[in-house]
Enzyme design. Structure first.
Site, mmCIF file in Angstrom:
data_model
loop_
_atom_site.group_PDB
_atom_site.id
_atom_site.type_symbol
_atom_site.label_atom_id
_atom_site.label_comp_id
_atom_site.label_asym_id
_atom_site.label_seq_id
_atom_site.Cartn_x
_atom_site.Cartn_y
_atom_site.Cartn_z
ATOM 1 N N GLU A 1 0.164 3.645 1.691
ATOM 2 C CA GLU A 1 0.219 4.081 3.097
ATOM 3 C C GLU A 1 1.595 3.851 3.687
ATOM 4 O OE1 GLU A 1 -1.742 5.446 5.669
ATOM 5 O OE2 GLU A 1 -2.927 6.147 3.982
ATOM 6 N N HIS B 1 -7.564 3.235 -4.591
ATOM 7 C CA HIS B 1 -8.408 2.961 -5.756
ATOM 8 C C HIS B 1 -9.814 2.626 -5.256
ATOM 9 C CE1 HIS B 1 -5.853 -0.462 -4.674
ATOM 10 N NE2 HIS B 1 -6.930 -1.223 -4.856
ATOM 11 N N ARG C 1 -16.499 -0.013 -3.146
ATOM 12 C CA ARG C 1 -15.633 0.404 -2.044
ATOM 13 C C ARG C 1 -16.393 0.283 -0.723
ATOM 14 N NH1 ARG C 1 -10.582 0.894 0.009
ATOM 15 N NH2 ARG C 1 -9.623 2.892 -0.453
ATOM 16 N N SER D 1 0.813 -1.221 0.000
ATOM 17 C CA SER D 1 0.000 0.000 0.000
ATOM 18 C C SER D 1 0.842 1.264 0.000
ATOM 19 C CB SER D 1 -0.885 -0.002 1.255
ATOM 20 O OG SER D 1 -1.435 1.269 1.463
ATOM 21 N N TYR E 1 -1.609 0.160 10.622
ATOM 22 C CA TYR E 1 -1.865 -0.526 9.344
ATOM 23 C C TYR E 1 -0.650 -0.409 8.432
ATOM 24 C CZ TYR E 1 -3.615 -0.932 4.515
ATOM 25 O OH TYR E 1 -3.780 -1.265 3.192
HETATM 26 P P1 NAP Z 1 -11.371 -4.722 1.554
HETATM 27 O O1 NAP Z 1 -12.515 -4.382 0.662
HETATM 28 O O2 NAP Z 1 -11.354 -4.227 2.942
HETATM 29 O O3 NAP Z 1 -11.266 -6.321 1.568
HETATM 30 C C1 NAP Z 1 -10.470 -6.979 2.501
HETATM 31 C C2 NAP Z 1 -10.665 -8.470 2.337
HETATM 32 O O4 NAP Z 1 -9.838 -9.140 3.295
HETATM 33 C C3 NAP Z 1 -12.102 -8.947 2.599
HETATM 34 O O5 NAP Z 1 -12.418 -9.954 1.694
HETATM 35 C C4 NAP Z 1 -12.005 -9.517 4.006
HETATM 36 O O6 NAP Z 1 -12.963 -10.504 4.288
HETATM 37 C C5 NAP Z 1 -10.626 -10.150 3.933
HETATM 38 N N1 NAP Z 1 -10.050 -10.443 5.254
HETATM 39 C C6 NAP Z 1 -9.835 -9.575 6.266
HETATM 40 N N2 NAP Z 1 -9.289 -10.210 7.313
HETATM 41 C C7 NAP Z 1 -9.147 -11.520 6.951
HETATM 42 C C8 NAP Z 1 -8.650 -12.667 7.585
HETATM 43 N N3 NAP Z 1 -8.166 -12.618 8.834
HETATM 44 N N4 NAP Z 1 -8.638 -13.845 6.910
HETATM 45 C C9 NAP Z 1 -9.135 -13.913 5.662
HETATM 46 N N5 NAP Z 1 -9.636 -12.840 4.995
HETATM 47 C C10 NAP Z 1 -9.640 -11.670 5.638
HETATM 48 O O7 NAP Z 1 -9.984 -4.267 0.893
HETATM 49 P P2 NAP Z 1 -9.685 -3.832 -0.632
HETATM 50 O O8 NAP Z 1 -9.929 -2.376 -0.765
HETATM 51 O O9 NAP Z 1 -10.307 -4.789 -1.536
HETATM 52 O O10 NAP Z 1 -8.103 -4.000 -0.650
HETATM 53 C C11 NAP Z 1 -7.505 -5.249 -0.992
HETATM 54 C C12 NAP Z 1 -6.101 -5.283 -0.425
HETATM 55 O O11 NAP Z 1 -5.333 -4.227 -0.957
HETATM 56 C C13 NAP Z 1 -6.011 -5.114 1.091
HETATM 57 O O12 NAP Z 1 -4.925 -5.888 1.528
HETATM 58 C C14 NAP Z 1 -5.704 -3.650 1.269
HETATM 59 O O13 NAP Z 1 -5.030 -3.442 2.493
HETATM 60 C C15 NAP Z 1 -4.822 -3.402 0.073
HETATM 61 N N6 NAP Z 1 -4.818 -2.058 -0.486
HETATM 62 C C16 NAP Z 1 -6.000 -1.462 -0.816
HETATM 63 C C17 NAP Z 1 -5.954 -0.218 -1.433
HETATM 64 C C18 NAP Z 1 -7.229 0.466 -1.844
HETATM 65 O O14 NAP Z 1 -7.167 1.667 -2.127
HETATM 66 N N7 NAP Z 1 -8.355 -0.237 -1.929
HETATM 67 C C19 NAP Z 1 -4.731 0.408 -1.684
HETATM 68 C C20 NAP Z 1 -3.554 -0.260 -1.351
HETATM 69 C C21 NAP Z 1 -3.605 -1.499 -0.770
HETATM 70 P P3 NAP Z 1 -14.418 -10.127 4.886
HETATM 71 O O15 NAP Z 1 -15.264 -9.790 3.700
HETATM 72 O O16 NAP Z 1 -14.814 -11.384 5.574
HETATM 73 O O17 NAP Z 1 -14.234 -8.961 5.805
HETATM 74 O O1 G4F Z 2 -10.681 6.701 2.468
HETATM 75 P P1 G4F Z 2 -9.709 6.578 3.566
HETATM 76 O O2 G4F Z 2 -10.169 5.958 4.829
HETATM 77 O O3 G4F Z 2 -8.455 5.821 2.951
HETATM 78 P P2 G4F Z 2 -6.922 5.744 3.401
HETATM 79 O O4 G4F Z 2 -6.761 6.044 4.837
HETATM 80 O O5 G4F Z 2 -6.129 6.576 2.456
HETATM 81 O O6 G4F Z 2 -6.605 4.192 3.198
HETATM 82 C C1 G4F Z 2 -7.023 3.499 2.029
HETATM 83 O O7 G4F Z 2 -6.042 3.616 1.038
HETATM 84 C C2 G4F Z 2 -4.789 2.977 1.357
HETATM 85 C C3 G4F Z 2 -3.837 3.245 0.189
HETATM 86 O O8 G4F Z 2 -3.216 4.488 0.388
HETATM 87 C C4 G4F Z 2 -5.029 1.513 1.573
HETATM 88 F F1 G4F Z 2 -3.850 0.888 1.813
HETATM 89 C C5 G4F Z 2 -5.978 1.322 2.734
HETATM 90 O O9 G4F Z 2 -6.247 -0.071 2.891
HETATM 91 C C6 G4F Z 2 -7.282 2.038 2.393
HETATM 92 O O10 G4F Z 2 -7.868 1.377 1.298
HETATM 93 O O11 G4F Z 2 -9.133 8.030 3.942
HETATM 94 C C7 G4F Z 2 -8.615 8.897 2.960
HETATM 95 C C8 G4F Z 2 -8.359 10.254 3.572
HETATM 96 C C9 G4F Z 2 -7.573 10.191 4.887
HETATM 97 O O12 G4F Z 2 -6.583 11.183 4.857
HETATM 98 C C10 G4F Z 2 -8.605 10.529 5.964
HETATM 99 O O13 G4F Z 2 -8.081 11.171 7.115
HETATM 100 O O14 G4F Z 2 -9.626 10.856 3.912
HETATM 101 C C11 G4F Z 2 -9.511 11.450 5.187
HETATM 102 N N1 G4F Z 2 -10.857 11.548 5.767
HETATM 103 C C12 G4F Z 2 -11.476 12.714 6.100
HETATM 104 N N2 G4F Z 2 -12.660 12.466 6.644
HETATM 105 C C13 G4F Z 2 -11.662 10.539 6.104
HETATM 106 C C14 G4F Z 2 -12.800 11.112 6.664
HETATM 107 N N3 G4F Z 2 -11.521 9.196 5.979
HETATM 108 C C15 G4F Z 2 -12.548 8.407 6.393
HETATM 109 N N4 G4F Z 2 -12.429 7.065 6.226
HETATM 110 N N5 G4F Z 2 -13.675 8.934 6.948
HETATM 111 C C16 G4F Z 2 -13.860 10.269 7.109
HETATM 112 O O15 G4F Z 2 -14.883 10.722 7.637
#
Ligand code: NAP
Ligand code: G4F
Length: 356
Positions: free
Chosen positions: A127, A178, A183, A125, A148
């Site tokens: 992050e 993304h 989401r 990530s 995280y």
């Molecule tokens: P998400 O929607 O939160 O999905 C997370 C998945 O992990 C869900 O299927 C969840 O299952 C499963 N999971 C959580 N804990 C588990 C466990 N202990 N054993 C087995 N499965 C488990 O996340 P996403 O947005 O699709 O992201 C996919 C991956 O990319 C994650 O690793 C995230 O950290 C990483 N990532 C995401 C972004 C982003 O912007 N979306 C960016 C960078 C990296 P349940 O449905 O049962 O909860």
């Molecule tokens: O949407 P967010 O919660 O995503 P964040 O923290 O960037 O993390 C996501 O992206 C990561 C990749 O960079 C992934 F690795 C991670 O698993 C996840 O998918 O927050 C985005 C921004 C933050 O700066 C947060 O402080 O939005 C700001 N924010 C402002 N108000 C908020 C809020 N975030 C959330 N969730 N809720 C609010 O009310």
């Protein structure tokens, strides 16, 4: 006959569901790891459930991972499962470490034990860059700003070490934010597009948010899962930064979303300090030059288009007639394996498949 087999952890999540669809379109046999929950949460995969096989397991349970790999006998494992919500990582840092850090060590070691020829993708990530100055690329030192992010840094290095130490074809995809209609509803983009739809139908009056100044590089999730696959098709395993190379503040996301429906966000949004984080990654902006050059990857969906797609989907889900531009953009620019109707698999529902 299917050409390859894959095991996807996190298949019920946003990325896992899109990746499963994408790999099915490439004629893969798709297996997904699912953990037991008291109510079934297969909503994002319900439209493809009859085409995939679900296997019960958990990143916290080593034997279940070994068994899942034996049962699926995959050519490629995509490890997308994690505790992925940053505020939860502050409340549950140890659990987050168990799943998001040690969980990866467990999957890697299961691969080493069962079949080290399996190719491995780790969902790293942006992050991890945390406080590092933008733009961030593969050479930028990590400065994680949350439990995280710290867990993901451990997972990143475990992936690199299993690659170097055990010659496993293991890649880190360092993906920037993304988003999509699938989401999770607590992430800020979806929280905003969903709130707009609820305001329009009269179910919600105010939207409470935290830090509006934070800047992110937001792209469209279906495009990002294609890069995961591309990484595993290269001659050598490597790590790649994936993002659009464009940055926007949360405030801009708000402005664009509300103005798409001819509303002024200032009339609806209030700041709630509960949503501020102990530390923040203030400015995440990808330098995706390597992915562009080596993977030939270029995102098609822009920031404004992403907002229109998400807003249309949330309006439709709320029973409203969508503005319509988002749907049109998707049809024009995406097509192929990814269609509007599939995008709508985002609510709550039941499943036919049972895992024991
Ligand atoms: P998400 O929607 O939160 O999905 C997370 C998945 O992990 C869900 O299927 C969840 O299952 C499963 N999971 C959580 N804990 C588990 C466990 N202990 N054993 C087995 N499965 C488990 O996340 P996403 O947005 O699709 O992201 C996919 C991956 O990319 C994650 O690793 C995230 O950290 C990483 N990532 C995401 C972004 C982003 O912007 N979306 C960016 C960078 C990296 P349940 O449905 O049962 O909860
Ligand atoms: O949407 P967010 O919660 O995503 P964040 O923290 O960037 O993390 C996501 O992206 C990561 C990749 O960079 C992934 F690795 C991670 O698993 C996840 O998918 O927050 C985005 C921004 C933050 O700066 C947060 O402080 O939005 C700001 N924010 C402002 N108000 C908020 C809020 N975030 C959330 N969730 N809720 C609010 O009310």
């Amino acid at each position: 006959m299917a050409n390859k087999r894959t095991l996807i952890t996190g298949i019920t999540g946003q990325d896992g569901s899109y990746l499963a669809e994408f790999l099915l379109s490439k004629d893969y046999e798709v297996f997904g790891l699912v953990r037991r929950t008291s109510t079934v949460n297969y909503e994002r995969i319900k439209h493809i459930e009859d085409k995939i096989t679900l296997i019960s397991g958990d990143l916290l349970d080593q034997n279940s991972l070994i068994n899942a790999i034996k049962e699926s006998n995959p050519d490629e494992v995509y490890n997308l499962a994690s505790q992925s919500f940053i505020p939860t990582s502050w409340k549950q840092p140890v659990f987050t470490g168990e799943a998001t850090a040690l969980g990866v060590a467990r999957v890697l070691d299961a691969i080493r034990t069962v079949n080290p020829k399996i190719k491995f993708y780790q969902a790293s990530s942006s992050e991890m860059f945390g406080a590092a100055p933008p733009p961030q690329n593969e050479k930028t030192p990590f400065r994680p700003r949350s439990p995280y992010a710290a867990a993901k840094v451990y997972a990143y290095w475990m992936t690199a070490n299993y690659r170097e130490g055990y010659q496993i074809f293991a890649c880190n995809g360092i993906l920037f934010n993304h988003e999509s209609p699938r989401r999770g509803q607590t992430f800020v983009t979806r929280k905003i597009t969903r709130a707009l739809a609820d305001i329009l139908v009269g179910k919600q009056k105010k939207l409470y948010l935290g830090n509006l100044e934070a800047k992110r590089d937001w792209g469209y999730a279906p495009e990002y899962v294609e890069t995961m696959w591309l990484m595993l098709q290269q001659d050598e395993p490597d790590d790649y930064v994936v993002g659009t190379g464009e940055v926007h503040a949360v405030k801009e996301f708000l402005e664009e979303t509300f103005s798409y429906a001819n509303l002024d966000w200032r009339e609806y949004v209030e700041i709630d300090p509960r949503y501020f984080r102990p530390t923040e990654a203030e400015y995440l902006l990808a330098d995706p030059a390597k992915a562009r050059e080596k993977l030939g990857w270029e995102p098609k969906i822009t920031f404004r288009e992403l907002i229109k797609i998400m807003t249309d989907a949330d309006m439709e889900a709320a029973g409203l007639k969508p503005v319509g531009e988002g749907k049109a953009i998707l049809e024009k620019k995406f097509g192929g394996w990814h269609q509007w109707q599939a995008n709508m698999s985002m609510g709550n529902g039941r499943s036919g498949q049972e895992t024991g």
